[in-house]
Design a protein around this motif. Structure first.
Motif, PDB file in Angstrom:
ATOM      1  N   MET A 221      -1.831  -3.774   5.380  1.00 13.54           N
ATOM      2  CA  MET A 221      -1.254  -2.510   5.421  1.00 13.54           C
ATOM      3  C   MET A 221      -0.043  -2.517   5.032  1.00 13.54           C
ATOM      4  O   MET A 221       0.787  -2.008   4.129  1.00 13.54           O
ATOM      5  CB  MET A 221      -1.439  -1.883   6.788  1.00 13.54           C
ATOM      6  N   LEU A 222       0.799  -3.557   5.503  1.00 13.53           N
ATOM      7  CA  LEU A 222       2.281  -3.793   5.121  1.00 13.53           C
ATOM      8  C   LEU A 222       2.434  -4.228   3.663  1.00 13.53           C
ATOM      9  O   LEU A 222       3.518  -3.953   2.991  1.00 13.53           O
ATOM     10  CB  LEU A 222       3.071  -4.596   6.269  1.00 13.53           C
ATOM     11  N   SER A 223       1.657  -5.020   3.377  1.00 13.27           N
ATOM     12  CA  SER A 223       1.664  -5.703   2.135  1.00 13.27           C
ATOM     13  C   SER A 223       1.646  -4.769   0.797  1.00 13.27           C
ATOM     14  O   SER A 223       2.239  -5.171  -0.102  1.00 13.27           O
ATOM     15  CB  SER A 223       0.865  -6.821   1.718  1.00 13.27           C
ATOM     16  N   ARG A 224       1.248  -3.529   0.996  1.00 14.76           N
ATOM     17  CA  ARG A 224       1.242  -2.682  -0.237  1.00 14.76           C
ATOM     18  C   ARG A 224       2.869  -2.172  -0.331  1.00 14.76           C
ATOM     19  O   ARG A 224       3.067  -1.747  -1.544  1.00 14.76           O
ATOM     20  CB  ARG A 224       0.616  -1.095   0.523  1.00 14.76           C
ATOM     21  N   TYR A 225       3.632  -2.160   0.553  1.00 14.40           N
ATOM     22  CA  TYR A 225       5.099  -1.499   0.355  1.00 14.40           C
ATOM     23  C   TYR A 225       6.108  -2.645   0.857  1.00 14.40           C
ATOM     24  O   TYR A 225       7.354  -2.323   0.703  1.00 14.40           O
ATOM     25  CB  TYR A 225       5.183  -0.367   1.600  1.00 14.40           C
ATOM     26  N   VAL A 226       5.697  -3.893   1.468  1.00 15.27           N
ATOM     27  CA  VAL A 226       6.781  -4.901   1.913  1.00 15.27           C
ATOM     28  C   VAL A 226       6.123  -6.188   1.393  1.00 15.27           C
ATOM     29  O   VAL A 226       4.999  -6.600   1.373  1.00 15.27           O
ATOM     30  CB  VAL A 226       6.806  -4.804   3.487  1.00 15.27           C
ATOM     31  N   PRO A 227       7.002  -6.770   0.411  1.00 10.19           N
ATOM     32  CA  PRO A 227       6.430  -8.255   0.056  1.00 10.19           C
ATOM     33  C   PRO A 227       5.931  -9.093   1.328  1.00 10.19           C
ATOM     34  O   PRO A 227       6.801  -9.320   2.234  1.00 10.19           O
ATOM     35  CB  PRO A 227       7.581  -8.770  -0.697  1.00 10.19           C
ATOM     36  N   PRO A 228       4.758  -9.397   1.196  1.00  6.49           N
ATOM     37  CA  PRO A 228       4.200 -10.391   2.394  1.00  6.49           C
ATOM     38  C   PRO A 228       4.638 -11.660   2.460  1.00  6.49           C
ATOM     39  O   PRO A 228       4.825 -12.203   3.711  1.00  6.49           O
ATOM     40  CB  PRO A 228       2.778 -10.366   2.051  1.00  6.49           C
ATOM     41  N   GLN A 229       5.438 -11.950   1.242  1.00  4.75           N
ATOM     42  CA  GLN A 229       6.056 -13.191   1.222  1.00  4.75           C
ATOM     43  C   GLN A 229       7.273 -13.429   2.476  1.00  4.75           C
ATOM     44  O   GLN A 229       7.653 -14.608   2.656  1.00  4.75           O
ATOM     45  CB  GLN A 229       6.556 -13.542  -0.068  1.00  4.75           C
ATOM     46  N   ARG A 230       7.822 -12.328   2.564  1.00 11.15           N
ATOM     47  CA  ARG A 230       8.940 -12.424   3.630  1.00 11.15           C
ATOM     48  C   ARG A 230       8.627 -11.964   5.367  1.00 11.15           C
ATOM     49  O   ARG A 230       9.133 -11.922   6.094  1.00 11.15           O
ATOM     50  CB  ARG A 230      10.003 -11.594   3.257  1.00 11.15           C
ATOM     51  N   LEU A 231       7.126 -12.162   5.310  1.00  8.57           N
ATOM     52  CA  LEU A 231       6.468 -11.988   6.591  1.00  8.57           C
ATOM     53  C   LEU A 231       6.094 -13.256   7.293  1.00  8.57           C
ATOM     54  O   LEU A 231       5.130 -13.728   6.598  1.00  8.57           O
ATOM     55  CB  LEU A 231       5.664 -10.913   6.757  1.00  8.57           C
ATOM     56  N   GLN A 232       6.454 -13.445   8.487  1.00 10.26           N
ATOM     57  CA  GLN A 232       5.869 -14.555   9.079  1.00 10.26           C
ATOM     58  C   GLN A 232       4.896 -14.304   9.853  1.00 10.26           C
ATOM     59  O   GLN A 232       4.814 -13.336  10.732  1.00 10.26           O
ATOM     60  CB  GLN A 232       6.980 -15.362   9.957  1.00 10.26           C
ATOM     61  N   ILE A 233       3.472 -14.914   9.476  1.00  7.92           N
ATOM     62  CA  ILE A 233       2.377 -14.168   9.936  1.00  7.92           C
ATOM     63  C   ILE A 233       1.636 -15.672  10.904  1.00  7.92           C
ATOM     64  O   ILE A 233       1.494 -16.758  10.406  1.00  7.92           O
ATOM     65  CB  ILE A 233       1.358 -14.130   9.047  1.00  7.92           C
TER      66      ILE A 233
ATOM     67  N   VAL B 223      -5.940  -5.502  -1.665  1.00 11.91           N
ATOM     68  CA  VAL B 223      -7.072  -4.969  -2.382  1.00 11.91           C
ATOM     69  C   VAL B 223      -8.501  -5.158  -1.512  1.00 11.91           C
ATOM     70  O   VAL B 223      -8.442  -5.579  -0.452  1.00 11.91           O
ATOM     71  CB  VAL B 223      -7.271  -5.951  -3.757  1.00 11.91           C
ATOM     72  N   GLY B 224      -9.547  -4.354  -2.035  1.00 11.64           N
ATOM     73  CA  GLY B 224     -10.474  -4.174  -1.228  1.00 11.64           C
ATOM     74  C   GLY B 224     -10.352  -2.862   0.013  1.00 11.64           C
ATOM     75  O   GLY B 224      -9.424  -2.173  -0.535  1.00 11.64           O
ATOM     76  N   ASP B 225     -11.173  -3.198   1.009  1.00 18.97           N
ATOM     77  CA  ASP B 225     -11.174  -1.997   2.014  1.00 18.97           C
ATOM     78  C   ASP B 225     -10.112  -2.386   3.104  1.00 18.97           C
ATOM     79  O   ASP B 225      -9.787  -3.716   3.327  1.00 18.97           O
ATOM     80  CB  ASP B 225     -12.294  -1.813   2.500  1.00 18.97           C
ATOM     81  N   THR B 226      -9.599  -1.553   4.007  1.00 16.73           N
ATOM     82  CA  THR B 226      -8.747  -1.990   5.037  1.00 16.73           C
ATOM     83  C   THR B 226      -9.593  -2.823   5.950  1.00 16.73           C
ATOM     84  O   THR B 226     -10.680  -2.470   6.283  1.00 16.73           O
ATOM     85  CB  THR B 226      -8.324  -0.589   5.652  1.00 16.73           C
ATOM     86  N   PRO B 227      -8.891  -3.988   6.360  1.00 20.64           N
ATOM     87  CA  PRO B 227      -9.918  -4.814   7.428  1.00 20.64           C
ATOM     88  C   PRO B 227      -9.906  -3.933   8.465  1.00 20.64           C
ATOM     89  O   PRO B 227      -9.286  -3.307   9.105  1.00 20.64           O
ATOM     90  CB  PRO B 227      -8.382  -5.870   7.502  1.00 20.64           C
TER      91      PRO B 227
END
Length: 706
Positions: free
Chosen positions: A530-542, A617-621
């Motif tokens: 959900m975040l990666s649509r608006y926030v670059p996921p590269q800057r999120l520690q997961i 992409v695809g459906d919401t998890p």
């Protein structure tokens, strides 16, 4: 535009030109950057201020510095809007102030740094009685957006914000006074008169404090109407209905719920106007001789499609921090809830050995390395208050680390691992000891070469706290010549959100523990997706956790418990971001170390994978979806796709991919289940993926065939 600009520090781009000598690359890049800045424009001719680049231009009536937008030009689509605004773009509530003397305009080229590209800076100073307003515009080449940072100094006696009027309490629309009564009273940073009566908009609100929140994005679609509507969020997308162009406002501020001097909303929308509210500065924050920085606003343009809007936003976000050094796979042992009971030199040395077996690149010593005991300590007597009354609080504990970090640094370097530490700045009196806090990190950098720190325990209670906290970060950045990387924790408290303090590093997104049975792989995947649509996921520690621990804490028939998934799957969930091994490696069974095979493949491709713009992409998890991520590099003919078959009954999932031109493509499987394949892609850009078992994934590199 003036003189040529000197551009040192282009090391961040070296990896893009493999095969050329470093000298030729440097010359080429400096020349290119100097040339690209010539496309940027910042000029005042008569009473017209023109700011822009090859994609966007915004024209203002200078109006003694009280800027009023008169036109916006979408140069990519050759479209111009003449805007008939009757009011200055910046205004205060319940206060009429006018320029006391003529405002001023200056501009300059800002050189690239180790983490940011070169750009043109334009500054407008506006005297308003006892108040001074400074607007600092940032104009990047090759970016369809213009940013503006706001500063104030002086005195402003505006009244307190009045509460929002409830729509059901207002009189009927026949009364003009009733319409006026419903309008918001707030400090407005920017405004645009809308070019059409028919405008649709979508505000996007974000939530951090992830210890309490497990849904981090909320969207609010609206149609413009004659009555003003107030919207919360850091983002507002809007466009004329049926027109092939779109606009967005990005408010660079913490999430709505924790902003300072917050009026209760971020945007107002009505038929002929959109405004950005909430400067983040209250009257009592102002000083007569010091510029106080408020929040920032970005105006961007796109082609009107959702994909175009997201790519335009991402184009701007990529300007704020660009550093290959941010790539990492980090091990932090706090995830096994050992707290500070286990951490010492021998424990860390053994963890480094296991980390090297896995393929870890960074090891972080969390709370417990220091001599002082924190409030999170497993032992009695810990505290975060009055830290600087204990001068040895932030020294390595001599009982745990008799050699400091010297020998550990040597062991880490031999293993190809970088050391990082946890740090909790002293919150006393709005971080008034910020300089002492900075000295701790600078000393670690100079003594041990540590340049990455997890910053925790932050509470931005007032504007002075924010200013002092920023001083601490800026000081460390300056001393380390931009090498510092701050791992900013957003799990609790009044902190920074996803669109503020962006330039300082990455975000530690969430605490999840098998001990509390609140770690579910599909929860983590959903938040990232959900975040990666608006926030670059590269800057999120997961995070991914040790799935073999605490299996008894989950119901035996729970189909979504971590133990139901492969260890590779848990790691794959983190790959769009920066993977965090949230565990003690010593507690892993031997079979867990086969993960090193996937990590090896990931490290081989991660730089290219992360260099692209990554979107969901695809459906919401949900735990039962077909879902995934796509990485879009600069070339439209190559890219990456990571697909997940959650606990879904069907072995085939069909995805509509982004920016995929019609033609024949090869999809090469890099990791996971499934097989490599070739397929014909039509105008709808749909691709079918096959994964043989539930709870499996496939990571592919695709390429358009001749």
């Amino acid at each position: 535009m003036g003189r040529a600009v000197n551009l040192p520090g282009f090391r961040i781009f070296m990896s893009l030109r493999i095969g050329l000598s470093l000298g030729l690359v440097l010359v080429s890049l400096v020349t290119s950057a100097q040339s690209s800045l010539t496309s940027c424009r910042a000029e005042l001719v008569g009473d017209t201020l023109r700011l822009g680049n090859a994609f966007i231009e915004r024209l203002y009536l200078f109006n003694q510095g009280q800027l009023r937008t008169v036109a916006v030009i979408d140069k990519a689509r050759n479209k111009r809007w003449n805007l008939n605004s009757q009011h200055p773009d910046f205004s205060f509530p319940n206060t009429m102030v006018s320029a006391s003397v003529q405002g001023s305009f200056t501009h300059k080229n800002v050189a690239a740094t180790a983490t940011t590209p070169a750009y043109v800076q334009a500054e407008v100073l506006t005297p308003l009685g006892d108040l001074w307003l400074k607007r600092v515009f940032r104009i990047y080449p090759d970016c369809p957006a213009i940013a503006c940072d706001y500063y104030l100094k002086g005195h402003l006696p505006f009244a307190e914000q009045r509460g929002e009027a409830n729509a059901y309490d207002l009189r009927n629309i026949e009364s003009q006074a009733a319409q006026q009564a419903g309008q918001a009273q707030a400090a407005f940073m920017d405004r645009l008169t809308l070019p059409s009566l028919h405008v649709q908009a979508k505000a996007v609100e974000f939530f951090d404090a992830t210890d309490q929140n497990n849904t981090l994005v909320q969207e609010y679609p609206r149609l413009a109407y004659r009555q003003e509507v107030r919207l919360r969020g850091n983002l507002l997308f809007f466009q004329e209905v049926g027109q092939p162009t779109g606009w967005f406002f990005l408010k660079e501020a913490p999430v709505s719920g924790v902003q300072l001097a917050y009026p209760g909303f971020d945007f107002t929308l009505k038929t002929n106007e959109v405004k950005v509210a909430g400067l983040g500065i209250a009257p009592q924050d102002l000083r007569p001789d010091i510029w106080v920085r408020g929040y920032s606003v970005v105006l961007g343009l796109s082609d009107g499609t959702e994909t175009g809007a997201l790519l335009a936003l991402r184009s701007y976000q990529r300007q704020l921090r660009q550093s290959p050094a941010d790539e990492m796979i980090l091990l932090n042992t706090w995830g096994d809830r050992g707290q500070d009971k286990n951490i010492n030199e021998s424990f860390v040395r053994e963890e480094l050995k296991r980390a090297a077996r896995l393929g870890i690149t960074h090891f972080q010593l969390d709370d417990g390395w220091q001599q002082g005991k924190s409030a999170n300590s497993a032992f009695q007597g810990g505290s975060f208050t009055n830290i600087w009354q204990k001068p040895d609080y932030w020294r390595p504990d001599p009982a745990k680390f008799p050699n400091g970090f010297t020998s550990l640094r040597q062991d880490a370097e031999k293993a190809g691992i970088s050391l990082s530490t946890w740090f909790n700045p002293s919150i006393d009196s709005s971080f008034k000891y910020w300089d002492k806090d900075a000295s701790v990190l600078i000393d670690q950098y100079r003594t041990y070469g540590i340049h990455m720190w997890k910053i925790d325990g932050v509470r931005i209670a007032d504007k002075q706290a924010e200013l002092n906290f920023r001083k601490m970060l800026d000081t460390v950045m300056q001393v380390t010549q931009g090498k510092a990387l701050f791992n900013l924790d957003v799990t609790a408290g009044r902190r920074f959100g996803y669109h503020y303090f962006y330039e300082y590093g990455n975000l530690f997104l969430e605490n999840r523990y098998t001990d509390w049975a609140n770690y579910y792989p599909h929860y983590t995947l959903r938040n990232l997706w959900m975040l990666s649509r608006y926030v670059p996921p590269q800057r999120l520690q997961i995070e991914f956790l040790n799935k073999w621990r605490n299996t008894d804490k989950y119901p035996k028939d729970d189909p979504y418990s971590p133990g139901r998934y492969s260890f590779d799957y848990l790691f794959a969930v983190t790959m769009p971001g920066q993977p965090l091994a949230w565990m003690e490696a010593r507690n892993l069974p031997e079979e867990a170390f086969t993960l090193s095979e996937l990590i090896s493949v990931y490290r081989k491709h991660s730089r290219d994978w992360h260099r692209g713009a990554i979107f969901p992409v695809g459906d919401t998890p949900t735990g039962t979806s077909w879902t995934g991520f796509q990485s879009l590099p600069d070339s439209p003919n190559v890219g990456y796709v990571l697909v997940f078959r959650e606990n879904h009954p069907q072995s085939q999932g069909v995805f509509s991919l982004m920016k995929l031109r019609p033609g024949r493509y090869s999809f090469t499987l890099l990791a996971g289940e499934g097989k490599s394949f070739r397929t014909q892609v039509g105008t709808e850009a749909k691709v079918a993926f096959q994964l043989p078992t539930p709870r499996s994934f496939g990571w592919y590199r695709y390429e358009k065939m001749p």
